[in-house]
Design a protein around this motif. Structure first.
Motif, PDB file in Angstrom:
ATOM      1  N   TYR A  35       0.842  -1.183   0.000  1.00 56.68           N
ATOM      2  CA  TYR A  35       0.000   0.000   0.000  1.00 56.68           C
ATOM      3  C   TYR A  35       0.884   1.241   0.000  1.00 56.68           C
ATOM      4  O   TYR A  35       1.982   1.239   0.542  1.00 56.68           O
ATOM      5  CB  TYR A  35      -0.889   0.049   1.245  1.00 56.68           C
ATOM      6  N   GLN A  37       0.769   5.248   1.239  1.00 51.61           N
ATOM      7  CA  GLN A  37       0.027   6.221   2.042  1.00 51.61           C
ATOM      8  C   GLN A  37       0.617   7.608   1.826  1.00 51.61           C
ATOM      9  O   GLN A  37       1.808   7.834   2.088  1.00 51.61           O
ATOM     10  CB  GLN A  37       0.056   5.867   3.527  1.00 51.61           C
ATOM     11  N   GLY A  40      -2.392  13.350   0.760  1.00 58.50           N
ATOM     12  CA  GLY A  40      -3.472  13.749  -0.148  1.00 58.50           C
ATOM     13  C   GLY A  40      -4.402  12.634  -0.539  1.00 58.50           C
ATOM     14  O   GLY A  40      -5.618  12.807  -0.610  1.00 58.50           O
ATOM     15  N   GLN A  41      -3.863  11.458  -0.785  1.00 58.69           N
ATOM     16  CA  GLN A  41      -4.661  10.336  -1.286  1.00 58.69           C
ATOM     17  C   GLN A  41      -4.984   9.286  -0.239  1.00 58.69           C
ATOM     18  O   GLN A  41      -5.777   8.374  -0.486  1.00 58.69           O
ATOM     19  CB  GLN A  41      -3.927   9.647  -2.454  1.00 58.69           C
ATOM     20  N   GLY A  42      -4.372   9.388   0.923  1.00 55.86           N
ATOM     21  CA  GLY A  42      -4.622   8.374   1.946  1.00 55.86           C
ATOM     22  C   GLY A  42      -3.932   7.070   1.606  1.00 55.86           C
ATOM     23  O   GLY A  42      -2.917   7.053   0.925  1.00 55.86           O
ATOM     24  N   LEU A  43      -4.525   5.974   2.071  1.00 53.60           N
ATOM     25  CA  LEU A  43      -3.967   4.643   1.839  1.00 53.60           C
ATOM     26  C   LEU A  43      -4.504   4.094   0.518  1.00 53.60           C
ATOM     27  O   LEU A  43      -5.702   3.986   0.333  1.00 53.60           O
ATOM     28  CB  LEU A  43      -4.412   3.693   2.945  1.00 53.60           C
ATOM     29  N   PHE A  45      -4.159   0.883  -2.369  1.00 54.21           N
ATOM     30  CA  PHE A  45      -3.680  -0.461  -2.642  1.00 54.21           C
ATOM     31  C   PHE A  45      -2.791  -0.461  -3.891  1.00 54.21           C
ATOM     32  O   PHE A  45      -3.159   0.098  -4.929  1.00 54.21           O
ATOM     33  CB  PHE A  45      -4.885  -1.376  -2.856  1.00 54.21           C
ATOM     34  N   GLY A  58      -3.526  -2.481  -8.076  1.00 53.53           N
ATOM     35  CA  GLY A  58      -4.230  -1.222  -7.951  1.00 53.53           C
ATOM     36  C   GLY A  58      -3.981  -0.346  -9.165  1.00 53.53           C
ATOM     37  O   GLY A  58      -3.318  -0.732 -10.130  1.00 53.53           O
ATOM     38  N   ASN A  59      -4.518   0.879  -9.120  1.00 56.29           N
ATOM     39  CA  ASN A  59      -4.418   1.797 -10.255  1.00 56.29           C
ATOM     40  C   ASN A  59      -3.164   2.650 -10.174  1.00 56.29           C
ATOM     41  O   ASN A  59      -3.221   3.841  -9.880  1.00 56.29           O
ATOM     42  CB  ASN A  59      -5.648   2.700 -10.318  1.00 56.29           C
ATOM     43  N   LEU A  88       4.639   6.954   2.454  1.00 54.83           N
ATOM     44  CA  LEU A  88       4.918   5.824   3.324  1.00 54.83           C
ATOM     45  C   LEU A  88       4.427   4.577   2.600  1.00 54.83           C
ATOM     46  O   LEU A  88       3.262   4.504   2.197  1.00 54.83           O
ATOM     47  CB  LEU A  88       4.180   5.973   4.658  1.00 54.83           C
ATOM     48  N   LEU A  90       3.581   0.742   2.795  1.00 56.60           N
ATOM     49  CA  LEU A  90       3.250  -0.267   3.793  1.00 56.60           C
ATOM     50  C   LEU A  90       3.095  -1.630   3.150  1.00 56.60           C
ATOM     51  O   LEU A  90       2.538  -1.763   2.063  1.00 56.60           O
ATOM     52  CB  LEU A  90       1.946   0.096   4.504  1.00 56.60           C
ATOM     53  N   PHE A 105       0.096  -5.552   9.274  1.00 55.42           N
ATOM     54  CA  PHE A 105       0.900  -4.554   8.584  1.00 55.42           C
ATOM     55  C   PHE A 105       2.281  -4.414   9.223  1.00 55.42           C
ATOM     56  O   PHE A 105       2.444  -4.542  10.428  1.00 55.42           O
ATOM     57  CB  PHE A 105       0.212  -3.188   8.634  1.00 55.42           C
ATOM     58  N   GLY A 106       3.244  -4.099   8.381  1.00 53.73           N
ATOM     59  CA  GLY A 106       4.556  -3.704   8.855  1.00 53.73           C
ATOM     60  C   GLY A 106       4.570  -2.225   9.190  1.00 53.73           C
ATOM     61  O   GLY A 106       3.577  -1.524   8.980  1.00 53.73           O
ATOM     62  N   PRO A 107       5.693  -1.716   9.693  1.00 53.85           N
ATOM     63  CA  PRO A 107       5.777  -0.312  10.095  1.00 53.85           C
ATOM     64  C   PRO A 107       5.930   0.647   8.921  1.00 53.85           C
ATOM     65  O   PRO A 107       5.750   1.845   9.081  1.00 53.85           O
ATOM     66  CB  PRO A 107       7.026  -0.277  10.987  1.00 53.85           C
TER      67      PRO A 107
ATOM     68  N   GLU B  42       3.599   3.404  13.187  1.00 56.49           N
ATOM     69  CA  GLU B  42       3.254   1.977  13.126  1.00 56.49           C
ATOM     70  C   GLU B  42       2.352   1.735  11.931  1.00 56.49           C
ATOM     71  O   GLU B  42       1.703   2.663  11.422  1.00 56.49           O
ATOM     72  CB  GLU B  42       2.516   1.542  14.400  1.00 56.49           C
ATOM     73  N   GLY B  43       2.273   0.476  11.486  1.00 56.11           N
ATOM     74  CA  GLY B  43       1.327   0.139  10.441  1.00 56.11           C
ATOM     75  C   GLY B  43      -0.077   0.053  11.011  1.00 56.11           C
ATOM     76  O   GLY B  43      -0.266  -0.054  12.219  1.00 56.11           O
ATOM     77  N   PRO B  44      -1.106   0.108  10.151  1.00 52.36           N
ATOM     78  CA  PRO B  44      -2.494  -0.040  10.624  1.00 52.36           C
ATOM     79  C   PRO B  44      -2.710  -1.399  11.282  1.00 52.36           C
ATOM     80  O   PRO B  44      -2.054  -2.386  10.933  1.00 52.36           O
ATOM     81  CB  PRO B  44      -3.320   0.085   9.339  1.00 52.36           C
ATOM     82  N   LYS B 100      -9.317  -6.207  -3.857  1.00 49.39           N
ATOM     83  CA  LYS B 100      -8.456  -5.184  -3.265  1.00 49.39           C
ATOM     84  C   LYS B 100      -9.252  -4.237  -2.371  1.00 49.39           C
ATOM     85  O   LYS B 100     -10.392  -3.883  -2.654  1.00 49.39           O
ATOM     86  CB  LYS B 100      -7.765  -4.391  -4.369  1.00 49.39           C
ATOM     87  N   LEU B 101      -8.602  -3.843  -1.272  1.00 51.59           N
ATOM     88  CA  LEU B 101      -9.203  -2.922  -0.320  1.00 51.59           C
ATOM     89  C   LEU B 101      -9.145  -1.499  -0.844  1.00 51.59           C
ATOM     90  O   LEU B 101      -8.133  -1.077  -1.394  1.00 51.59           O
ATOM     91  CB  LEU B 101      -8.471  -2.985   1.015  1.00 51.59           C
ATOM     92  N   PHE B 103      -9.541   2.286   0.712  1.00 45.21           N
ATOM     93  CA  PHE B 103      -9.542   2.936   2.015  1.00 45.21           C
ATOM     94  C   PHE B 103     -10.093   4.351   1.948  1.00 45.21           C
ATOM     95  O   PHE B 103      -9.963   5.047   0.939  1.00 45.21           O
ATOM     96  CB  PHE B 103      -8.104   3.039   2.542  1.00 45.21           C
ATOM     97  N   LYS B 105      -9.678   8.215   3.816  1.00 45.97           N
ATOM     98  CA  LYS B 105      -8.466   8.967   4.135  1.00 45.97           C
ATOM     99  C   LYS B 105      -8.185   9.028   5.628  1.00 45.97           C
ATOM    100  O   LYS B 105      -7.146   9.539   6.037  1.00 45.97           O
ATOM    101  CB  LYS B 105      -8.554  10.374   3.556  1.00 45.97           C
TER     102      LYS B 105
END
Lengths: 114, 113
Positions: A35, A37, A40-43, A45, A58-59, A88, A90, A105-107, B42-44, B100-101, B103, B105
């Motif tokens: 993912y 992050q 502006g666009q958030g998380l 995929f 994803g796109n 970021l 993920l 999820f990883g960090p 941290e990750g979600p 696919k997820l 999300f 914001k």
């Protein structure tokens, strides 16, 4: 049990370069998802791999690619970096594909493109 | 076009009160919804999920409500605790979560002691 690990944790690159990020899933997990992050666009995929095969994408432009190895470790690669790729990144692993409620999820890897 | 929207970027509540986080979606093919919590650096972390065949799912202090006709879901936290302060993401998926997820914001929740 060790969690999902991502390396490196921080990375600074310049425009036009390429970058490879690594993700080691929890032992026994065969599915890895990536993912992006951004504020502006958030998380968003990127892709999902299961048993070395890309299962979902994803796109994102073709500059973003990934792969999964036989030990389930995964890498993602971004070529010809742009400023907007600063984010970021993920990685998440799960035992099986398509089970988001068992996803860990990883960090993350913080990529900065200058 | 955003398919999953969390219209409140932030929410502040007092410890012990109820926190209600909202999420709207536009894609009628979504049939599986999840909430994640994320602390800084941290990750979600997965919190709770709900399938479209249900309208409510409860897990301890956390309850998710789904209103399919309004394409709206909400997460209720009762009672809220300072440790709940985090960014909450809702996510949606098709085919029971196997696709696919997508999300939202995120909403930053602050629980004040």
């Amino acid at each position: 049990k060790a969690g999902v690990t991502q390396t490196p944790r921080y990375l600074i690159k310049t425009r036009g370069q390429q970058v490879t990020l690594s993700c080691s899933p929890i032992s026994g997990h065969r599915s890895v998802s990536w993912y992006q992050q951004t504020p502006g666009q958030g998380l968003q995929f990127l892709f999902e791999y299961f048993s070395e095969t890309q299962r979902n994408k994803g796109n994102f432009p073709g500059r973003f690619s990934g792969r999964q190895f036989s030990n389930s470790r995964s890498e993602m690669n971004v070529s010809t970096l742009e400023l907007g790729d600063s984010a970021l990144y993920l990685c998440a692993s799960s035992l099986n594909a398509g089970t988001p409620d068992t996803q860990y999820f990883g960090p993350g890897t913080r990529l900065t493109v200058l | 076009d955003q398919q999953v929207k969390q219209n409140s970027p932030s929410l502040s509540v007092q410890e012990g009160r109820i926190s209600i986080l909202n999420c709207d979606y536009t894609n009628s093919m979504f049939d599986y919804f999840l909430w994640y919590k994320k602390y800084p650096a941290e990750g979600p972390t997965f919190l709770i999920s709900i399938s479209s065949i249900k309208d409510k799912n409860e897990d301890g202090r956390f309850t998710v409500f789904l209103n399919k006709s309004a394409k709206h879901l909400s997460l209720h936290i009762v009672p809220s605790q300072p440790g709940d302060s985090a960014v909450y993401f809702c996510a949606a998926s098709e085919q029971g979560g196997s696709e696919k997820l997508v999300f939202g914001k995120g909403t930053k929740l602050t629980v004040n002691p």
